[in-house]
Design an enzyme around this catalytic site. Structure first.
Site, short mmCIF file in Angstrom:
data_model
loop_
_atom_site.label_atom_id
_atom_site.label_comp_id
_atom_site.label_asym_id
_atom_site.label_seq_id
_atom_site.Cartn_x
_atom_site.Cartn_y
_atom_site.Cartn_z
N ASN A 39 -8.38 60.83 -9.47
CA ASN A 39 -7.58 61.29 -8.33
C ASN A 39 -8.05 62.69 -7.91
O ASN A 39 -7.80 63.66 -8.62
CB ASN A 39 -6.11 61.32 -8.76
N CYS A 83 -1.57 65.15 -2.06
CA CYS A 83 -2.43 63.96 -1.92
C CYS A 83 -2.40 63.39 -0.50
O CYS A 83 -3.28 62.59 -0.15
CB CYS A 83 -2.02 62.89 -2.92
N HIS A 106 -5.05 56.12 -0.99
CA HIS A 106 -5.18 57.25 -1.91
C HIS A 106 -5.42 56.71 -3.32
O HIS A 106 -4.80 55.72 -3.72
CB HIS A 106 -3.89 58.08 -1.87
O1 UT7 Z 1 -1.48 61.45 -6.66
C1 UT7 Z 1 -0.31 62.17 -6.73
C2 UT7 Z 1 0.83 61.32 -7.11
N1 UT7 Z 1 0.74 60.93 -8.49
C3 UT7 Z 1 0.76 59.67 -8.83
O2 UT7 Z 1 0.80 58.80 -7.99
C4 UT7 Z 1 0.81 59.35 -10.29
C5 UT7 Z 1 1.90 58.34 -10.57
N2 UT7 Z 1 2.08 58.07 -11.99
C6 UT7 Z 1 1.19 57.37 -12.72
O3 UT7 Z 1 0.12 57.02 -12.24
C7 UT7 Z 1 1.59 56.95 -14.12
O4 UT7 Z 1 2.95 57.23 -14.30
C8 UT7 Z 1 0.77 57.64 -15.24
C9 UT7 Z 1 -0.65 57.14 -15.24
C10 UT7 Z 1 0.81 59.13 -15.09
C11 UT7 Z 1 1.37 57.27 -16.61
O5 UT7 Z 1 1.39 55.86 -16.74
P1 UT7 Z 1 2.75 55.12 -17.14
O6 UT7 Z 1 2.43 53.69 -17.20
O7 UT7 Z 1 3.83 55.55 -16.18
O8 UT7 Z 1 3.01 55.66 -18.58
P2 UT7 Z 1 4.33 56.32 -19.18
O9 UT7 Z 1 4.41 57.75 -18.82
O10 UT7 Z 1 5.49 55.44 -18.89
O11 UT7 Z 1 4.03 56.20 -20.72
C12 UT7 Z 1 3.95 54.93 -21.39
C13 UT7 Z 1 3.56 55.17 -22.85
C14 UT7 Z 1 4.39 56.24 -23.52
O12 UT7 Z 1 4.51 55.91 -24.89
P3 UT7 Z 1 5.84 55.22 -25.45
O13 UT7 Z 1 6.94 56.19 -25.16
O14 UT7 Z 1 5.98 53.94 -24.66
O15 UT7 Z 1 5.54 55.02 -26.89
C15 UT7 Z 1 3.55 57.49 -23.39
O16 UT7 Z 1 3.83 58.44 -24.40
O17 UT7 Z 1 2.21 55.65 -22.90
C16 UT7 Z 1 2.16 56.93 -23.55
N3 UT7 Z 1 1.14 57.73 -22.89
C17 UT7 Z 1 -0.16 57.71 -23.22
N4 UT7 Z 1 -0.82 57.03 -24.15
C18 UT7 Z 1 -2.14 57.21 -24.23
C19 UT7 Z 1 1.30 58.58 -21.84
N5 UT7 Z 1 0.11 59.11 -21.48
C20 UT7 Z 1 -0.79 58.59 -22.34
C21 UT7 Z 1 -2.18 58.75 -22.46
N6 UT7 Z 1 -2.81 58.04 -23.41
N7 UT7 Z 1 -2.89 59.55 -21.66
#
Ligand code: UT7
Length: 329
Positions: free
Chosen positions: A286, A116, A256
């Protein structure tokens, strides 16, 4: 002798027509529009659907836009640098393929892979070619066809990424505008959190790697998020400090587009109001190396000569950085 700087003198962009909406993703994985919008800010992304087309084809369209604006023949390009993690082929470099498809027969070209942050790395490198006085027309492209390496059964990654390309033309200037400063960083120990498991020299492709879905993006989202918030905000702030730039001096933050919450954190650290932040993540998601030039392309008509822009990125590697650009037209 007057100091030569590299000015961005034209911008081009391209996104494929097909829109993959959150509603459509709801039918593919266990997710929902509300979750995606509140956690990432994304509403839809563009996908290059046509078989046989790759990153080079989107890049060619983006470069054509800027050539047309400058009324420039492809043969005038002296060097083309392409930032991508989704090259057409492992080799040769996608830059070579772009030049061939454009008919840029007098140019040399090479790829830069910094995920990125790829566009910032390529922009800094391209600027150095201009500043050296040896080159007068360098094209820098950021492009990714992320849909080619995304597992559309993995809700942790498929909601984030999209396809797109952007390109800028660099030319020499001595009028005080151009690329003023760059702070680039990398830390390879972060690779464990964001990578592709197979397909490289350590684990070449095999039936087993394909069956294990190891040719897709692997990301530990939460960990990457924490590093990204800190890395992008810190480096942007440091760039401002070392150039004595205050929030009032900055016309635009060009961040970004990985997650709206990361963008907000960076803007807050720089003390910038939302009106000064380029945001199009809701439309394109992204696009990895494509995000920054796609922002410049969309906002080009609003930019004025002398505007201070801070471009900032964080991505796989880990790689991150910020660049100060004084707009040239
Ligand atoms: O560009 C390159 C670099 N990459 C980035 O900068 C990405 C950085 N990371 C992120 O943007 C975020 O971490 C994500 C968007 C990928 C995920 O968001 P998050 O707020 O960190 O979610 P999480 O992984 O902590 O998950 C929170 C909850 C979980 O459920 P529980 O365990 O709290 O019940 C996940 O299982 O949300 C659940 N979850 C989803 N629910 C619905 C994870 N993905 C999804 C989804 N839809 N797509």
């Amino acid at each position: 002798m007057e100091k030569i700087s590299a000015a961005i003198t034209a911008v081009g962009g391209y996104v494929p027509e097909y829109r993959l909406t959150n509603t459509e993703l709801e039918k593919m994985v266990d997710t929902n529009d509300e979750w995606i919008k509140t956690r990432t800010g994304i509403e839809e992304r563009r996908i290059l659907k046509e078989p046989g087309l790759g990153s080079s084809d989107m890049a060619v369209e983006a470069v054509k836009v800027l050539l047309q604006k400058k009324n420039m023949h492809p043969n005038e390009i002296e060097c083309l640098i392409c930032a991508t993690v989704t090259p057409d082929m492992t080799f040769p470099a996608t830059a070579n393929i772009i030049c061939d498809k454009l008919g840029a027969s007098q140019s040399f070209g090479y790829d830069i892979e910094a995920a990125c942050s790829g566009f910032l790395y390529a922009l800094t490198t391209g600027a150095a070619l201009i500043e050296s006085g040896r080159y007068k027309k360098v094209v820098v492209v950021g492009v990714d066809k992320m849909s080619s390496i995304i597992d559309y059964s993995d809700r942790a990654t498929c909601i984030i990424f999209g396809d797109g390309a952007g390109a800028v033309l660099l030319e020499p200037t001595t009028d005080g505008t151009g690329i003023k400063d760059s702070l680039l960083r990398s830390d390879g120990s972060g690779r464990q959190y964001l990578h592709m498991k197979a397909g490289g020299s350590v684990k070449p492709p095999s039936i087993e790697t394909v069956m294990a879905k190891e040719h897709f993006v692997y990301q530990e989202g939460q960990t990457v998020f924490k590093f990204a918030v800190k890395g992008m905000a810190d480096v942007s702030y440091e760039l401002m400090q070392r150039n004595n730039l205050t929030a009032d001096d900055i016309a635009w933050l060009v961040p970004h587009q990985a997650n709206l919450r990361i963008i907000d954190a960076t803007a807050n650290r720089m003390n910038l109001p939302k009106e000064k932040v380029m945001i199009n993540i809701q439309k394109y998601g992204n696009t990895t190396a494509g995000t920054l030039p796609l922002c410049l392309w969309e906002w080009e008509s609003k930019l004025k000569k002398g505007d201070n822009l801070v471009l900032a990125a964080f991505g796989g590697g880990f790689t991150w950085g910020a660049t100060w650009v004084k707009w040239s037209y």
